[in-house]
Design a protein around this motif. Structure first.
Motif, PDB file in Angstrom:
ATOM      1  N   ARG B  46       0.836  -1.203   0.000  1.00  0.00           N
ATOM      2  CA  ARG B  46       0.000   0.000   0.000  1.00  0.00           C
ATOM      3  C   ARG B  46       0.868   1.250   0.000  1.00  0.00           C
ATOM      4  O   ARG B  46       0.552   2.238  -0.661  1.00  0.00           O
ATOM      5  CB  ARG B  46      -0.938  -0.004   1.206  1.00  0.00           C
ATOM      6  CG  ARG B  46      -2.039  -1.060   1.123  1.00  0.00           C
ATOM      7  CD  ARG B  46      -3.059  -0.886   2.237  1.00  0.00           C
ATOM      8  NE  ARG B  46      -2.497  -1.164   3.547  1.00  0.00           N
ATOM      9  CZ  ARG B  46      -2.563  -2.332   4.167  1.00  0.00           C
ATOM     10  NH1 ARG B  46      -3.161  -3.375   3.599  1.00  0.00           N
ATOM     11  NH2 ARG B  46      -2.035  -2.478   5.375  1.00  0.00           N
ATOM     12  N   GLU B  47       1.967   1.196   0.714  1.00  0.00           N
ATOM     13  CA  GLU B  47       2.841   2.366   0.755  1.00  0.00           C
ATOM     14  C   GLU B  47       3.406   2.671  -0.632  1.00  0.00           C
ATOM     15  O   GLU B  47       3.489   3.840  -1.025  1.00  0.00           O
ATOM     16  CB  GLU B  47       3.997   2.114   1.735  1.00  0.00           C
ATOM     17  CG  GLU B  47       4.919   3.318   1.902  1.00  0.00           C
ATOM     18  CD  GLU B  47       5.983   3.093   2.957  1.00  0.00           C
ATOM     19  OE1 GLU B  47       6.062   1.978   3.504  1.00  0.00           O
ATOM     20  OE2 GLU B  47       6.736   4.044   3.222  1.00  0.00           O
ATOM     21  N   SER B  48       3.764   1.628  -1.364  1.00  0.00           N
ATOM     22  CA  SER B  48       4.337   1.867  -2.686  1.00  0.00           C
ATOM     23  C   SER B  48       3.308   2.481  -3.627  1.00  0.00           C
ATOM     24  O   SER B  48       3.641   3.276  -4.495  1.00  0.00           O
ATOM     25  CB  SER B  48       4.925   0.573  -3.264  1.00  0.00           C
ATOM     26  OG  SER B  48       3.900  -0.311  -3.633  1.00  0.00           O
ATOM     27  N   ALA B  53       1.892  10.106  -3.122  1.00  0.00           N
ATOM     28  CA  ALA B  53       0.821  11.113  -3.154  1.00  0.00           C
ATOM     29  C   ALA B  53       0.477  11.586  -1.746  1.00  0.00           C
ATOM     30  O   ALA B  53       0.207  12.777  -1.535  1.00  0.00           O
ATOM     31  CB  ALA B  53      -0.412  10.547  -3.846  1.00  0.00           C
ATOM     32  N   ALA B  54       0.501  10.673  -0.781  1.00  0.00           N
ATOM     33  CA  ALA B  54       0.196  11.056   0.598  1.00  0.00           C
ATOM     34  C   ALA B  54       1.242  12.033   1.127  1.00  0.00           C
ATOM     35  O   ALA B  54       0.907  13.020   1.791  1.00  0.00           O
ATOM     36  CB  ALA B  54       0.130   9.811   1.492  1.00  0.00           C
ATOM     37  N   ASP B  55       2.495  11.773   0.823  1.00  0.00           N
ATOM     38  CA  ASP B  55       3.561  12.673   1.264  1.00  0.00           C
ATOM     39  C   ASP B  55       3.409  14.048   0.625  1.00  0.00           C
ATOM     40  O   ASP B  55       3.572  15.079   1.285  1.00  0.00           O
ATOM     41  CB  ASP B  55       4.935  12.097   0.915  1.00  0.00           C
ATOM     42  CG  ASP B  55       5.379  11.014   1.883  1.00  0.00           C
ATOM     43  OD1 ASP B  55       6.451  10.410   1.650  1.00  0.00           O
ATOM     44  OD2 ASP B  55       4.653  10.759   2.870  1.00  0.00           O
ATOM     45  N   GLU B  71      10.757  21.107   2.902  1.00  0.00           N
ATOM     46  CA  GLU B  71      10.875  19.651   2.824  1.00  0.00           C
ATOM     47  C   GLU B  71       9.990  19.047   3.906  1.00  0.00           C
ATOM     48  O   GLU B  71       9.892  19.597   5.018  1.00  0.00           O
ATOM     49  CB  GLU B  71      12.327  19.217   3.069  1.00  0.00           C
ATOM     50  CG  GLU B  71      13.287  19.577   1.953  1.00  0.00           C
ATOM     51  CD  GLU B  71      12.883  18.930   0.628  1.00  0.00           C
ATOM     52  OE1 GLU B  71      12.838  19.640  -0.383  1.00  0.00           O
ATOM     53  OE2 GLU B  71      12.580  17.715   0.638  1.00  0.00           O
ATOM     54  N   LEU B  72       9.403  17.933   3.619  1.00  0.00           N
ATOM     55  CA  LEU B  72       8.429  17.341   4.534  1.00  0.00           C
ATOM     56  C   LEU B  72       9.016  17.106   5.920  1.00  0.00           C
ATOM     57  O   LEU B  72       8.400  17.452   6.937  1.00  0.00           O
ATOM     58  CB  LEU B  72       7.895  16.032   3.944  1.00  0.00           C
ATOM     59  CG  LEU B  72       6.777  15.345   4.736  1.00  0.00           C
ATOM     60  CD1 LEU B  72       5.617  16.300   5.022  1.00  0.00           C
ATOM     61  CD2 LEU B  72       6.281  14.109   3.982  1.00  0.00           C
ATOM     62  N   VAL B 102      -3.733  13.955   7.923  1.00  0.00           N
ATOM     63  CA  VAL B 102      -2.419  13.336   7.696  1.00  0.00           C
ATOM     64  C   VAL B 102      -2.403  11.910   8.255  1.00  0.00           C
ATOM     65  O   VAL B 102      -1.968  10.968   7.587  1.00  0.00           O
ATOM     66  CB  VAL B 102      -1.307  14.188   8.357  1.00  0.00           C
ATOM     67  CG1 VAL B 102       0.001  13.419   8.439  1.00  0.00           C
ATOM     68  CG2 VAL B 102      -1.121  15.499   7.591  1.00  0.00           C
ATOM     69  N   VAL B 103      -2.903  11.750   9.482  1.00  0.00           N
ATOM     70  CA  VAL B 103      -2.872  10.416  10.099  1.00  0.00           C
ATOM     71  C   VAL B 103      -3.850   9.484   9.386  1.00  0.00           C
ATOM     72  O   VAL B 103      -3.587   8.290   9.246  1.00  0.00           O
ATOM     73  CB  VAL B 103      -3.160  10.506  11.617  1.00  0.00           C
ATOM     74  CG1 VAL B 103      -3.271   9.122  12.242  1.00  0.00           C
ATOM     75  CG2 VAL B 103      -2.047  11.289  12.317  1.00  0.00           C
ATOM     76  N   ARG B 104      -4.950  10.044   8.903  1.00  0.00           N
ATOM     77  CA  ARG B 104      -5.893   9.232   8.120  1.00  0.00           C
ATOM     78  C   ARG B 104      -5.182   8.637   6.904  1.00  0.00           C
ATOM     79  O   ARG B 104      -5.339   7.452   6.580  1.00  0.00           O
ATOM     80  CB  ARG B 104      -7.073  10.093   7.675  1.00  0.00           C
ATOM     81  CG  ARG B 104      -8.370   9.320   7.508  1.00  0.00           C
ATOM     82  CD  ARG B 104      -9.425  10.189   6.833  1.00  0.00           C
ATOM     83  NE  ARG B 104     -10.136  11.072   7.750  1.00  0.00           N
ATOM     84  CZ  ARG B 104     -11.131  10.691   8.548  1.00  0.00           C
ATOM     85  NH1 ARG B 104     -11.520   9.429   8.576  1.00  0.00           N
ATOM     86  NH2 ARG B 104     -11.738  11.566   9.319  1.00  0.00           N
TER      87      ARG B 104
END
Lengths: 376, 120
Positions: B46-48, B53-55, B71-72, B102-104
């Motif tokens: 899921r992270e890949s 996009a989430a970042d 930068e994040l 963000v946590v969602r």
């Protein structure tokens, strides 16, 4: 409790349960071998001045750091105290020798005895042994209490028999009875956090753990600021605290709550609302999110049981400790990931803990919702 | 450039192998760790797919909250500092809204569905 504990199933941090800890295979793995039976027969025979035969020896560790041996002890004549039975159904709880215990085993046994006398359901301890030579580590022997202890099985049993409110009330009552004990009677060697405000100490520990985070977590910072701003005054009464009452440390049967287990983290004195808040955290509901207390029921029967046993429920203080407990758990998970990465405790389960931090951040954010003081 | 299967596809394959074929074949003492490994493979899958996009979205949200781009990692560090010692309740309330989002998104990777509960 310290946060960011590297040991996965200490009462102070993410502990044994379906999703936490390194799982079975870590730590001593007794197999019911003849040596253990001999050691137990030897020790009990000497302790009780009886001829003792050990039968039906089996191991029930379920991945915990400690090993539990279930067995029957057949005596040539009954004990002077007790039911007059010549067959006793017992458990030997064996501690690993290599680890520093939170509390000395004798203090743990003593506080359990104190609680038992006060009417808290806790398996009676027959004897404590500090000598490694019998079964390979220090141990105590207690009465075996039958019932379910694995959280999801407990919940299944509770729902089958409609016991939710009863078990919640019994948990409240157990805590109320514990907290009614005069803390001056607590074993002298039980960990004593000292006279400082328990909330202040807990917040300081959480701040320390947050400073160790491998990367900043803004949600955790928000939580810490909230805790600081809403810090409660010292509790009107300090009590002995168990420190890890939750679904997962209980034995439940068709008649309800039968035992409160895992007293290894008990403290001589603390804020009773910390003890009362811990079982209500979301992670101890095992997906029954709407039932605040352990997935069993809402807080009304729990609070009623607590107050009937003499406890005083303080809703604001209770909420503060819910926030603290949630934050502390998240920091503990982050600490487990750090322990994996720096080599202290290399294990895939410890590594995975780091990926659970967002769960606790979510739970924390929901608790910090401005209108969230009621029970859910 | 790598050929197919891509990272997400391989992680799915690894997760399936662990859960379907390896898990039933290991000694009980190993089962829990194999389950955890399978779950981690699904998280990474899921992270890949969702991570980049989430970042980017988090970076955008934080820029709005903090009032500047960055930068994040730096933005998160700044936000953490400001929240830990701040006195600006309005800022904290706005930060709460941002952090929920963000946590969602973090949960969409780490544990889909965990955000279904909004109580206390």
């Amino acid at each position: 409790m310290t946060t960011a504990a590297a040991r996965p199933d200490a009462g102070t941090g993410p502990s044994a349960g379906p999703d936490a800890g390194p799982g079975p295979g870590v730590g001593p793995a007794p197999d019911g071998s003849p040596d253990l039976a001999v050691g137990l027969a030897d020790f009990l025979g000497t302790t009780w001045d009886r001829r003792v035969t050990i039968a039906n020896l089996s191991s029930s560790s379920a991945g915990a750091r400690r090993s539990n041996l279930l067995f029957d002890a057949q005596l040539d004549r009954p004990l002077d105290t007790g039911t007059g039975a010549t067959t006793l159904h017992l458990v030997a709880t064996i501690l690993p020798t290599s680890e520093i215990q939170l509390n000395p085993i004798t203090a743990e046994a003593d506080v359990r005895g104190l609680a038992e006398q006060a009417g808290v359901p806790v398996p009676h301890i027959h004897a404590v042994c500090l000598d490694d030579s019998y079964v390979g580590g220090p141990f105590f022997v207690s009465d075996r209490v039958d019932g379910e202890s694995v959280p999801r099985r407990v919940l299944r049993l509770v729902h089958e028999h409609g016991l939710g409110e009863r078990v919640a009330a019994q948990m409240g009552e157990a805590l109320g009875r514990l907290h009614a004990v005069d803390p001056a009677l607590a074993p002298a060697e039980l960990i004593d956090p000292g006279p400082g405000n328990p909330a202040e100490l807990a917040l300081a520990a959480a701040d320390e753990a947050a400073a160790e985070l491998l990367a900043p977590r803004p949600a955790i910072s928000l939580g810490l600021r909230w805790l600081e701003r809403h810090l409660p005054s010292p509790p009107p009464r300090r009590t002995i605290v168990h420190y890890d009452v939750r679904n997962g440390n209980l034995i439940v049967g068709p008649d309800g709550l039968r035992a409160v287990l895992d007293w290894e983290g008990a403290r001589r004195q603390g804020d009773p609302m910390e003890d009362v808040a811990w079982p209500s955290l979301r992670m101890w509901r095992f997906r029954e999110d709407e039932r605040e207390i352990g997935g069993f029921a809402g807080r009304e029967p729990y609070v009623a049981g607590y107050e009937a046993a003499g406890g005083t429920f303080d809703a604001e203080r209770f909420h503060w400790w819910k926030v603290l407990g949630t934050l502390r758990w998240g920091l503990g998970l982050a600490g487990q990931a750090a322990a994996h990465l720096d080599g202290r405790f290399v294990n895939v389960v410890m590594a995975a803990s780091g990926r659970r931090v967002p769960e606790l951040e979510w739970d924390l954010l929901m608790l910090l919702r401005p209108d969230s003081m009621g029970g859910d | 450039m790598q050929y197919r299967p891509n990272a997400a596809e391989l992680l799915q394959t690894i997760a399936d192998l662990l859960e379907v074929e390896v898990l039933p074949a290991v000694p009980p003492a190993l089962a829990h760790r194999v389950r955890v490994a399978g779950n981690l493979a699904r998280i990474l899958e899921r992270e890949s797919r969702l991570g980049p996009a989430a970042d980017r979205n988090e970076q955008h949200l934080l820029a709005g909250l903090l009032g500047h781009e960055g930068e994040l990692a730096d933005q998160r560090a700044e936000l953490s500092r400001r929240l830990r010692t701040g006195e600006d309740r309005a800022f904290e309330a706005e930060a709460w809204q941002v952090l929920v989002e963000v946590v969602r998104a973090d949960l969409a990777v780490a544990k889909p569905g965990h955000d279904r509960w909004e109580g206390s």
